[in-house]
Write a protein that holds these residues in place. Structure first.
Motif, PDB file in Angstrom:
ATOM      1  N   ILE A 167      58.098  87.360  32.832  1.00 52.13           N
ATOM      2  CA  ILE A 167      58.309  87.189  34.242  1.00 52.13           C
ATOM      3  C   ILE A 167      57.166  86.047  34.639  1.00 52.13           C
ATOM      4  CG2 ILE A 167      58.572  87.974  36.549  1.00 52.13           C
ATOM      5  CD1 ILE A 167      59.961  90.341  35.109  1.00 52.13           C
ATOM      6  N   GLY A 168      57.377  85.043  35.439  1.00 50.95           N
ATOM      7  CA  GLY A 168      56.600  84.161  35.889  1.00 50.95           C
ATOM      8  C   GLY A 168      56.290  84.541  37.419  1.00 50.95           C
ATOM      9  N   GLU A 169      54.934  84.370  37.741  1.00 55.29           N
ATOM     10  CA  GLU A 169      54.667  85.138  39.001  1.00 55.29           C
ATOM     11  C   GLU A 169      53.555  84.456  39.628  1.00 55.29           C
ATOM     12  OE1 GLU A 169      53.271  89.113  38.708  1.00 55.29           O
ATOM     13  OE2 GLU A 169      52.746  89.309  40.897  1.00 55.29           O
ATOM     14  N   PRO A 170      53.420  83.677  40.700  1.00 53.56           N
ATOM     15  CA  PRO A 170      52.196  83.275  41.104  1.00 53.56           C
ATOM     16  C   PRO A 170      51.235  84.369  41.544  1.00 53.56           C
ATOM     17  CG  PRO A 170      53.990  83.053  42.974  1.00 53.56           C
ATOM     18  CD  PRO A 170      54.735  83.689  41.610  1.00 53.56           C
ATOM     19  N   CYS A 171      50.063  83.827  41.399  1.00 54.34           N
ATOM     20  CA  CYS A 171      48.822  85.025  41.711  1.00 54.34           C
ATOM     21  C   CYS A 171      49.026  85.463  43.125  1.00 54.34           C
ATOM     22  CB  CYS A 171      47.592  84.467  40.981  1.00 54.34           C
ATOM     23  SG  CYS A 171      47.556  84.489  39.278  1.00 54.34           S
ATOM     24  N   HIS A 172      49.269  84.578  43.942  1.00 51.60           N
ATOM     25  CA  HIS A 172      49.023  85.090  45.316  1.00 51.60           C
ATOM     26  C   HIS A 172      50.057  86.051  45.808  1.00 51.60           C
ATOM     27  CE1 HIS A 172      52.818  82.857  46.770  1.00 51.60           C
ATOM     28  NE2 HIS A 172      52.101  81.733  45.654  1.00 51.60           N
ATOM     29  N   GLY A 173      49.781  86.725  47.009  1.00 51.36           N
ATOM     30  CA  GLY A 173      50.425  87.345  47.475  1.00 51.36           C
ATOM     31  C   GLY A 173      51.560  86.838  48.489  1.00 51.36           C
ATOM     32  N   SER A 174      51.930  87.918  49.569  1.00 50.82           N
ATOM     33  CA  SER A 174      53.134  87.169  50.350  1.00 50.82           C
ATOM     34  C   SER A 174      52.371  86.504  51.785  1.00 50.82           C
ATOM     35  CB  SER A 174      53.923  88.442  51.079  1.00 50.82           C
ATOM     36  OG  SER A 174      52.975  89.307  51.690  1.00 50.82           O
ATOM     37  N   ALA A 175      51.203  86.220  51.838  1.00 53.48           N
ATOM     38  CA  ALA A 175      50.475  85.312  52.577  1.00 53.48           C
ATOM     39  C   ALA A 175      51.257  85.534  54.154  1.00 53.48           C
ATOM     40  CB  ALA A 175      50.523  83.997  52.209  1.00 53.48           C
ATOM     41  N   PRO A 176      51.059  86.623  54.835  1.00 50.69           N
ATOM     42  CA  PRO A 176      51.696  86.725  56.264  1.00 50.69           C
ATOM     43  C   PRO A 176      51.258  85.905  57.044  1.00 50.69           C
ATOM     44  CG  PRO A 176      50.671  88.857  55.426  1.00 50.69           C
ATOM     45  CD  PRO A 176      50.586  87.957  54.279  1.00 50.69           C
ATOM     46  N   ASP A 177      50.159  85.379  56.829  1.00 47.69           N
ATOM     47  CA  ASP A 177      49.518  84.508  57.916  1.00 47.69           C
ATOM     48  C   ASP A 177      50.113  83.092  57.946  1.00 47.69           C
ATOM     49  OD1 ASP A 177      48.278  84.030  55.439  1.00 47.69           O
ATOM     50  OD2 ASP A 177      46.323  83.191  56.049  1.00 47.69           O
ATOM     51  N   ILE A 178      50.853  82.705  57.182  1.00 53.62           N
ATOM     52  CA  ILE A 178      51.477  81.357  57.028  1.00 53.62           C
ATOM     53  C   ILE A 178      53.066  81.301  56.658  1.00 53.62           C
ATOM     54  CG2 ILE A 178      49.459  80.153  56.268  1.00 53.62           C
ATOM     55  CD1 ILE A 178      50.773  79.868  53.318  1.00 53.62           C
ATOM     56  N   ALA A 179      53.440  82.848  56.336  1.00 55.98           N
ATOM     57  CA  ALA A 179      55.170  82.983  56.159  1.00 55.98           C
ATOM     58  C   ALA A 179      55.762  82.430  57.100  1.00 55.98           C
ATOM     59  CB  ALA A 179      55.235  84.385  55.888  1.00 55.98           C
ATOM     60  N   GLY A 180      56.813  81.691  56.818  1.00 57.35           N
ATOM     61  CA  GLY A 180      57.782  81.194  57.627  1.00 57.35           C
ATOM     62  C   GLY A 180      57.600  79.760  58.525  1.00 57.35           C
ATOM     63  N   LYS A 181      56.498  79.264  57.719  1.00 55.88           N
ATOM     64  CA  LYS A 181      56.084  78.031  58.283  1.00 55.88           C
ATOM     65  C   LYS A 181      56.334  76.789  57.491  1.00 55.88           C
ATOM     66  CE  LYS A 181      51.905  79.728  60.952  1.00 55.88           C
ATOM     67  NZ  LYS A 181      50.699  79.873  61.138  1.00 55.88           N
ATOM     68  N   GLY A 182      57.110  77.205  56.242  1.00 51.27           N
ATOM     69  CA  GLY A 182      57.327  76.041  55.370  1.00 51.27           C
ATOM     70  C   GLY A 182      56.044  75.381  54.777  1.00 51.27           C
ATOM     71  N   ILE A 183      55.056  76.115  54.692  1.00 52.01           N
ATOM     72  CA  ILE A 183      53.824  75.272  54.105  1.00 52.01           C
ATOM     73  C   ILE A 183      52.978  75.809  53.073  1.00 52.01           C
ATOM     74  CG2 ILE A 183      53.262  74.259  56.400  1.00 52.01           C
ATOM     75  CD1 ILE A 183      50.818  76.181  56.979  1.00 52.01           C
ATOM     76  N   ALA A 184      53.691  76.826  52.643  1.00 55.19           N
ATOM     77  CA  ALA A 184      53.247  77.494  51.284  1.00 55.19           C
ATOM     78  C   ALA A 184      53.190  76.491  50.232  1.00 55.19           C
ATOM     79  CB  ALA A 184      54.100  78.635  51.087  1.00 55.19           C
ATOM     80  N   ASN A 185      51.899  76.598  49.458  1.00 55.28           N
ATOM     81  CA  ASN A 185      51.938  75.821  48.431  1.00 55.28           C
ATOM     82  C   ASN A 185      52.926  76.190  47.213  1.00 55.28           C
ATOM     83  OD1 ASN A 185      50.918  74.271  46.188  1.00 55.28           O
ATOM     84  ND2 ASN A 185      48.718  74.235  46.993  1.00 55.28           N
ATOM     85  N   PRO A 186      53.736  75.390  46.866  1.00 52.33           N
ATOM     86  CA  PRO A 186      54.613  75.716  45.732  1.00 52.33           C
ATOM     87  C   PRO A 186      54.118  75.708  44.277  1.00 52.33           C
ATOM     88  CG  PRO A 186      55.192  73.728  46.527  1.00 52.33           C
ATOM     89  CD  PRO A 186      54.104  73.915  47.187  1.00 52.33           C
ATOM     90  N   ILE A 187      52.945  75.183  44.102  1.00 51.41           N
ATOM     91  CA  ILE A 187      52.295  74.648  42.762  1.00 51.41           C
ATOM     92  C   ILE A 187      52.201  75.902  41.919  1.00 51.41           C
ATOM     93  CG2 ILE A 187      50.527  73.624  41.635  1.00 51.41           C
ATOM     94  CD1 ILE A 187      50.667  71.367  43.539  1.00 51.41           C
ATOM     95  N   ALA A 188      51.570  77.148  42.637  1.00 53.61           N
ATOM     96  CA  ALA A 188      51.499  78.061  41.720  1.00 53.61           C
ATOM     97  C   ALA A 188      52.737  78.718  41.049  1.00 53.61           C
ATOM     98  CB  ALA A 188      50.739  79.336  42.522  1.00 53.61           C
ATOM     99  N   THR A 189      53.802  78.482  41.739  1.00 56.55           N
ATOM    100  CA  THR A 189      55.202  79.213  41.434  1.00 56.55           C
ATOM    101  C   THR A 189      55.807  78.106  40.179  1.00 56.55           C
ATOM    102  OG1 THR A 189      55.489  80.358  43.327  1.00 56.55           O
ATOM    103  CG2 THR A 189      57.565  79.579  42.003  1.00 56.55           C
ATOM    104  N   ILE A 190      55.310  76.871  40.588  1.00 55.54           N
ATOM    105  CA  ILE A 190      56.097  75.784  39.641  1.00 55.54           C
ATOM    106  C   ILE A 190      55.163  76.037  38.212  1.00 55.54           C
ATOM    107  CG2 ILE A 190      56.251  73.274  39.223  1.00 55.54           C
ATOM    108  CD1 ILE A 190      56.592  73.042  42.335  1.00 55.54           C
TER     109      ILE A 190
END
Ligand code: NAI
Ligand code: MG
Length: 371
Positions: free
Chosen positions: A294-317
């Motif tokens: 199971i691939g999993e970015p190390c970060h959490g759900s980041a509520p401070d930026i959630a819903g803004k469309g600016i989360a960095n996708p690189i950890a997931t990629i």
């Protein structure tokens, strides 16, 4: 890079069909917060790979997390575990949000999932951008994933002498889990030895204080190394007490190669190491077990930026690539790493955590255009 790991796991634990398998069923578990924004990035990268390297992917949407708990009363629905066990070779897990105060009946589904699925290793490569400032950092933190304080055996009681509350937690270290994690860490070091000509394993512990639990961790790691000298003899072997490890990690991170640690130290060290390479948003992980990766970015759900469309996708990629690597598809994984490295090296299209202005999707599109 980790092909031998996948193959070795295959040989002994039934991943054999997965290692050779070209048609893969992947579970997608976005979870909460930015998990919902970054998991689609992993999916798009896999879709782009469809029919390249002879691979084909089939996706199944799955649910877990706090929102799932609020809607269904279960943070990790039985159906999610069943589908993962019966149908998936790999999965991508985003992040789940945990309430800051105890909510009756809720506990983190990722911890349960790791235990349920026998995902004994959490592998976290931490790498700086090539050509960036400072000395290059390129290490892999191998975190034991099933025990230590995370077995969550806690109790609160009233101390008779003072009449005030005391809380205890059990820290468990077992010979079996330690042998397993030491072996996979040494196999990863061996692979790095083959590609770079040198490799070092650093065993992290606090056995000066916790002489029994961390003492056992240290002893078994050493035993695995010593008793397989024919195989691992060219890997340098180090031990480091966790507090001085943190100090050294921040002062001279370029000195570290493969780090193996019990669950809690591994968790803390890898978030700390993420700060050295720019952002939690670029650090991936893979949860590795005998039946599934199971691939999993190390970060959490980041509520401070959630819903803004600016989360960095690189950890997931990168986690998507890591998952493929552990499933034995190294060529496809390397293609993804190269595309991500090119995006980071050029630095024109990056999310705000790295000092840019791009949206999540703009970064995904840029990476896809380089694939
Ligand atoms: P976090 O990792 O969610 O965020 C820490 C900081 O890093 C925040 O400022 C956030 O905006 C930033 N950040 C994280 N990922 C980013 C990304 N991809 N792009 C840009 N910036 C990013 O950690 P925090 O705030 O301590 O935890 C938030 C929630 O996540 C909590 O409920 C916690 O329990 C949960 N959590 C879940 C994990 C999991 O599901 N595996 C792991 C860690 C935390
Ligand atoms: Mg963590």
């Amino acid at each position: 890079m980790f092909r031998s790991v996948a193959t070795r796991l295959s040989a002994c634990r039934g991943l054999a069909s997965n290692a050779a398998r070209k048609s893969l069923t992947i579970g997608l578990i976005p979870g909460d917060g930015i998990g919902k924004e970054v998991i689609p990035a992993g999916k798009q990268v896999l879709e782009n790979l469809n029919s390249k390297h002879g691979l084909s992917f089939n996706f199944i949407d799955l649910y877990a997390g706090f929102q799932t708990f609020q809607e269904t009363g279960k943070a990790l629905p039985d159906e999610t575990v069943k589908v993962l066990k019966e149908q998936c070779q790999g999965a991508l897990f985003g992040a789940v949000q945990s309430p800051t105060t105890k909510v009756e009946g809720y506990s983190s589904p990722i911890v349960a999932l790791r235990r349920e699925m026998g995902l004994f290793a959490n592998v976290r490569p931490v790498k700086s951008v090539e050509g960036g400032k400072g000395k290059p950092i390129d290490m892999v933190i191998v975190r034991e994933n099933t025990e230590d304080l995370y077995i969550k055996i806690e109790k609160t009681y009233i101390d008779k002498a003072t009449g005030t509350r005391v809380a205890d937690a059990t820290k468990r270290i077992s010979e079996i889990a330690t042998r397993r994690i030491a072996t996979i860490a040494l196999d990863i070091a061996l692979k790095r030895l083959q590609t770079r000509g040198e490799a070092t394993l650093t065993v992290t512990h606090k056995s000066n204080v916790l002489s029994q639990s961390d003492g056992l961790f240290r002893e078994i790691c050493k035993e695995v190394y010593e008793s397989n000298k024919d195989k691992y003899g060219q890997i340098k072997y180090n031990e480091q007490i966790v507090d001085s490890m943190v100090y050294r990690l921040f002062r001279e991170p370029q000195c570290f190669d493969v780090i193996v640690a019990p669950n809690l130290y591994g968790d803390i060290l890898s978030d700390g190491a993420a700060a050295l390479v720019g952002s939690l948003g670029v650090v991936p992980s893979a949860n590795v077990g005998p039946e599934i990766v199971i691939g999993e970015p190390c970060h959490g759900s980041a509520p401070d930026i959630a819903g803004k469309g600016i989360a960095n996708p690189i950890a997931t990629i990168r986690s998507t690539a890591l998952m493929l690597e552990f499933l034995g598809h190294n060529d496809a994984a390397q293609d993804i790493y190269r595309a991500v490295d090119a995006n980071l090296r050029e630095g024109a299209i990056k999310t705000p955590d790295l000092g840019g202005k791009a949206s999540t999707q703009q970064v995904v599109d840029d990476v896809l255009s380089r694939l």
